[in-house]
Structure formats: structure tokens, C-alpha cells
Motif scaffolding. Structure first.
Motif, mmCIF file in Angstrom:
data_model
loop_
_atom_site.group_PDB
_atom_site.id
_atom_site.type_symbol
_atom_site.label_atom_id
_atom_site.label_comp_id
_atom_site.label_asym_id
_atom_site.label_seq_id
_atom_site.Cartn_x
_atom_site.Cartn_y
_atom_site.Cartn_z
ATOM 1 N N GLU A 194 0.873 6.041 0.115
ATOM 2 C CA GLU A 194 1.423 7.372 -0.038
ATOM 3 C C GLU A 194 1.070 8.210 1.197
ATOM 4 O O GLU A 194 0.150 7.853 1.948
ATOM 5 C CB GLU A 194 0.874 8.032 -1.305
ATOM 6 C CG GLU A 194 1.317 7.356 -2.588
ATOM 7 C CD GLU A 194 2.818 7.427 -2.789
ATOM 8 O OE1 GLU A 194 3.417 8.467 -2.415
ATOM 9 O OE2 GLU A 194 3.401 6.449 -3.295
ATOM 10 N N ASN A 237 -1.569 6.026 6.515
ATOM 11 C CA ASN A 237 -0.233 6.603 6.575
ATOM 12 C C ASN A 237 -0.379 8.082 6.897
ATOM 13 O O ASN A 237 -0.731 8.884 6.046
ATOM 14 C CB ASN A 237 0.500 6.405 5.245
ATOM 15 C CG ASN A 237 1.896 7.015 5.256
ATOM 16 O OD1 ASN A 237 2.390 7.460 6.292
ATOM 17 N ND2 ASN A 237 2.534 7.055 4.090
ATOM 18 N N GLU A 276 0.284 -7.213 0.954
ATOM 19 C CA GLU A 276 1.226 -6.101 0.891
ATOM 20 C C GLU A 276 0.534 -4.906 0.261
ATOM 21 O O GLU A 276 -0.298 -5.070 -0.643
ATOM 22 C CB GLU A 276 2.474 -6.483 0.070
ATOM 23 C CG GLU A 276 3.281 -7.607 0.676
ATOM 24 C CD GLU A 276 4.527 -7.900 -0.142
ATOM 25 O OE1 GLU A 276 4.708 -7.251 -1.204
ATOM 26 O OE2 GLU A 276 5.315 -8.775 0.269
ATOM 27 N N PRO A 315 6.294 7.930 1.849
ATOM 28 C CA PRO A 315 5.604 6.685 1.475
ATOM 29 C C PRO A 315 6.010 5.533 2.389
ATOM 30 O O PRO A 315 7.138 5.477 2.889
ATOM 31 C CB PRO A 315 6.059 6.448 0.031
ATOM 32 C CG PRO A 315 6.573 7.766 -0.446
ATOM 33 C CD PRO A 315 7.129 8.463 0.758
ATOM 34 N N ALA A 363 1.164 -0.453 -0.618
ATOM 35 C CA ALA A 363 1.996 0.749 -0.619
ATOM 36 C C ALA A 363 1.108 1.944 -0.320
ATOM 37 O O ALA A 363 0.082 2.155 -0.992
ATOM 38 C CB ALA A 363 2.697 0.915 -1.959
ATOM 39 N N GLU A 402 5.695 1.157 2.790
ATOM 40 C CA GLU A 402 5.315 -0.158 2.309
ATOM 41 C C GLU A 402 4.951 -1.019 3.519
ATOM 42 O O GLU A 402 5.753 -1.184 4.435
ATOM 43 C CB GLU A 402 6.458 -0.801 1.522
ATOM 44 C CG GLU A 402 6.780 -0.079 0.219
ATOM 45 C CD GLU A 402 7.850 -0.808 -0.565
ATOM 46 O OE1 GLU A 402 8.252 -1.919 -0.128
ATOM 47 O OE2 GLU A 402 8.287 -0.282 -1.601
ATOM 48 N N ALA A 423 5.699 -2.095 8.779
ATOM 49 C CA ALA A 423 6.257 -1.132 7.839
ATOM 50 C C ALA A 423 7.676 -1.574 7.503
ATOM 51 O O ALA A 423 8.550 -1.586 8.369
ATOM 52 C CB ALA A 423 6.248 0.269 8.427
ATOM 53 N N ARG A 429 3.494 -4.642 5.082
ATOM 54 C CA ARG A 429 3.303 -6.075 4.883
ATOM 55 C C ARG A 429 2.463 -6.610 6.034
ATOM 56 O O ARG A 429 2.752 -6.335 7.208
ATOM 57 C CB ARG A 429 4.657 -6.775 4.835
ATOM 58 C CG ARG A 429 4.577 -8.278 4.572
ATOM 59 C CD ARG A 429 5.966 -8.885 4.616
ATOM 60 N NE ARG A 429 6.843 -8.233 3.637
ATOM 61 C CZ ARG A 429 8.155 -8.138 3.790
ATOM 62 N NH1 ARG A 429 8.744 -8.630 4.878
ATOM 63 N NH2 ARG A 429 8.888 -7.540 2.874
#
Length: 357
Positions: free
Chosen positions: A153, A106, A149, A111, A151, A113, A183, A115
């Protein structure tokens, strides 16, 4: 060190940054020429010649200085930036038992998420992935990703493991699946939610009678051009059971009158046809032949050839125009010179004839 200098003029404020570089004026509306000259004189007395140049540019063309100020400003950090490495993964038959790894980063300032999904795919003639529910030589049922999945930062990187379980008695050769790192879009007040994703092709090699083979299916080029660059478009058809890479030392070239013209690197997946284009810089004039050949599985190469005639018609037209203009000017000069000679002869001849006294 930049020093702000404000001119004592009526109307909207006029501010110039004095120092090295291109000064920028915030506003020039309502500024009189007398005030601009006054500010320039004061800058000259201070030795701020760069400020004088910037002041003049701001007064003459405020739009230009505004554009310069915008272009010099630092670009804002992206709100969304997601990257996946590697961009393509090839798993040969000898590595089917080991897990593979993708790195997801990222690079944005918010942030995200992510998948991980699977999809069958094909490739169009440009090489772009076309996601499908079903496609030949699918390996979507063979692949498991851990985690599914994650997450992220801002500024963080996570690994995604890929495990491959090949079924009994599979068809030898390439099988493929696309991993889509999506995303997930957040909630919106409207009726539309946008999900952004990156599709990564995964080629899985199955042992057996697998081989990479390709042939030249098509070769196109304009038959007549007046100059370059000339596009050479080739179609390569995969005739084997595995994908074929044309990169690095195996890059595809067109042979044009003893010179190699390289095509950009590309991959042709199993059962697909790919088109790529190279740009050739021809000589001023020629009747040239371009040939592309690819060796097949048996080692024999099939070649296709096209002929391109290069003739600078525009240069010839310009030359003829120059010659015609030169000829016209020469005739005008001759006529003018002849007229002057006749005029001189008329003034020198005796008036009233040539009788005896």
C-alpha cells in the motif's frame, strides 16, 4: 498575507497578487498602458511597492512571470515510487548460513504489486548490470526469496528474506545473482504493458582459495589540451576470484605531479573489466604525467602513465591579437600626429618663398 487586486480595465481580467515576493499576472492581453499606469499609481499610494515591481514585470514580460509562477508551484506527489535497500548485498563465506533481508518501500500514492525474480547478470564497462539467462559464476540456483510476491500500500514497507543454500564442492570465490524487484504493470486497453523493476546485485562468497585482485588494463588522457578539466579514463581488470571494491579508504587515485586526483567509487566484479573517469584541473601550462597503479594479489603494483601537455593556445592567440591591435593603433596615432605637425608647419611657413625686399 497576499491580497488579490483586480484592475478596472476592459478586456480580459488582469489580476496581481500584492505582497512580498514576486507577484504574478494571470493575463496581460488587452491591457492598455494607461490602465497599467493607473494600477501602479494606486499600488504606490497603498505602499505596495513589491506589487508595483510585479505589475511592471508582468506588463513587460508576461512569459517570464508565468514561468516564475510555475516554478514556484509545489511539485505533485509521484504516482509511482519504489525503493529497495540495500542497493547491493555482499554475503561473505562466514554468513552463508544466516538469512539476509531486503526492505522494499512503496513511496508513491498508489498500491503496487511486487514480484521478486532472479536473474544471472554480467556488468559492462560502465558498471551497469546486464541481465542474462546464463552467466559465469551464477548463484541463481542457490537463492530462495520469501515472499516471492507482495502487495504494498502507499507509504508501506515490507521485508523480503533471502536464504542461500550452497551446493557441495562449489568453485571458491564470488558467485553472483541479481534479484529483480518487479512492479507488475496493470491491465491496459492497448497492446503494451510496462513492468518497472529494480535490479539488486547479490555477491556470495564461497570459502576456499578466494582472493580479490585487480590490475590497471588501460589509461587514457588527451595528449594536448588548452585547459581543464582534463578527463583521465582508467580501465581496471579483475584478476582475482572475488569482486574488488574501490571505495572509501581504498578509493583509486591518479597521481599527477605530486597531487592525487580521486576516481569515483566503483566495484569490479569477478572476471570483468571496469572503466571509470576522473576530472583533473591542470595548471595554466605544464607537461604533466598522470600515473595510476593498483596492487595485485602478490602486493606488487602495476602502473601505467600518460603524458598531458597543457598550453593555453587560446590565451596566446588573444594576447597576440591585443598586441597586434595595440601596434596598429600606435601606428595610426603616430601618423595622425605627424600629419597634424606637417599641417601646422605648412600654416606657419611664409607664402611665396624667402626672397629679399
Amino acid at each position: 498575507m497576499l491580497e488579490p487586486f483586480t484592475s478596472p480595465v476592459s478586456g480580459p481580467p488582469y489580476e496581481v497578487l500584492v505582497g512580498p515576493g514576486s507577484p504574478a499576472a494571470r493575463s496581460t492581453r488587452g491591457t492598455s498602458p494607461r490602465a497599467v499606469v493607473s494600477v501602479a499609481f494606486r499600488l504606490v499610494r497603498r505602499g505596495r511597492f513589491a506589487g508595483v515591481i510585479g505589475l511592471c514585470l508582468a506588463a513587460v514580460c508576461p512569459q517570464w512571470t508565468a514561468a516564475q509562477a510555475v516554478s514556484a508551484a509545489p511539485l505533485p506527489e509521484p504516482g509511482f515510487s519504489l525503493s529497495v535497500s540495500p542497493a547491493k548485498l555482499v554475503v561473505p563465506s562466514g554468513q552463508l548460513g544466516s538469512s539476509q533481508t531486503f526492505r522494499v518501500t512503496n513511496g508513491g500514492d498508489a498500491p503496487v504489486e511486487v514480484r521478486v525474480e532472479k536473474s544471472d547478470f554480467t556488468a559492462d564497462e560502465s558498471g551497469a548490470l546486464v541481465l542474462r539467462e546464463r552467466a559465469p559464476y551464477s548463484a541463481s540456483a542457490w537463492v530462495t526469496t520469501v515472499p516471492r510476491e507482495l502487495a504494498l500500500e502507499p507509504g508501506t514497507t515490507r521485508d523480503v528474506k533471502v536464504r542461500i543454500a550452497v551446493p557441495d564442492a562449489p568453485d571458491p570465490g564470488d558467485h553472483q545473482v541479481a534479484l529483480v524487484f518487479k512492479a507488475v504493470g496493470g491491465s491496459r486497453t492497448g497492446n503494451i504493458t510496462i513492468n518497472r523493476g529494480i535490479g539488486v546485485p547479490l555477491y556470495i562468497g564461497v570459502p576456499g582459495h578466494a582472493y580479490a585482485s585487480a590490475e590497471v588494463a588501460d589509461l587514457r588522457a588527451p595528449a594536448f589540451v588548452t585547459g581543464g578539466p582534463v578527463p583521465l579514463t582508467v580501465g581496471i581488470r579483475n584478476t582475482g576470484t572475488a569482486h574488488r571494491d574501490f571505495r572509501g579508504a581504498d578509493r583509486l587515485n591518479a597521481r599527477v605531479d605530486g597531487t592525487d586526483v580521486p576516481f569515483p567509487g566503483f566495484t569490479v566484479m569477478r572476471g570483468a573489466t571496469r572503466e571509470v573517469t576522473a576530472r583533473w584541473d591542470p595548471p595554466l601550462m605544464c607537461v604533466c604525467q598522470a600515473t595510476v597503479s593498483v596492487a595485485g594479489a602478490s602486493g606488487l603494483a602495476r602502473a601505467l602513465t600518460v603524458t598531458v601537455v597543457v598550453f593555453p593556445v587560446h590565451l596566446l592567440a588573444a594576447l597576440l591579437a591585443v598586441l597586434a591591435l595595440s601596434f596598429t593603433l600606435a601606428r595610426l596615432v603616430r601618423r595622425s600626429h605627424r600629419a597634424r605637425l606637417l599641417a601646422v608647419a605648412d600654416t606657419m611657413s611664409p607664402a611665396g618663398g624667402s626672397g629679399d625686399d
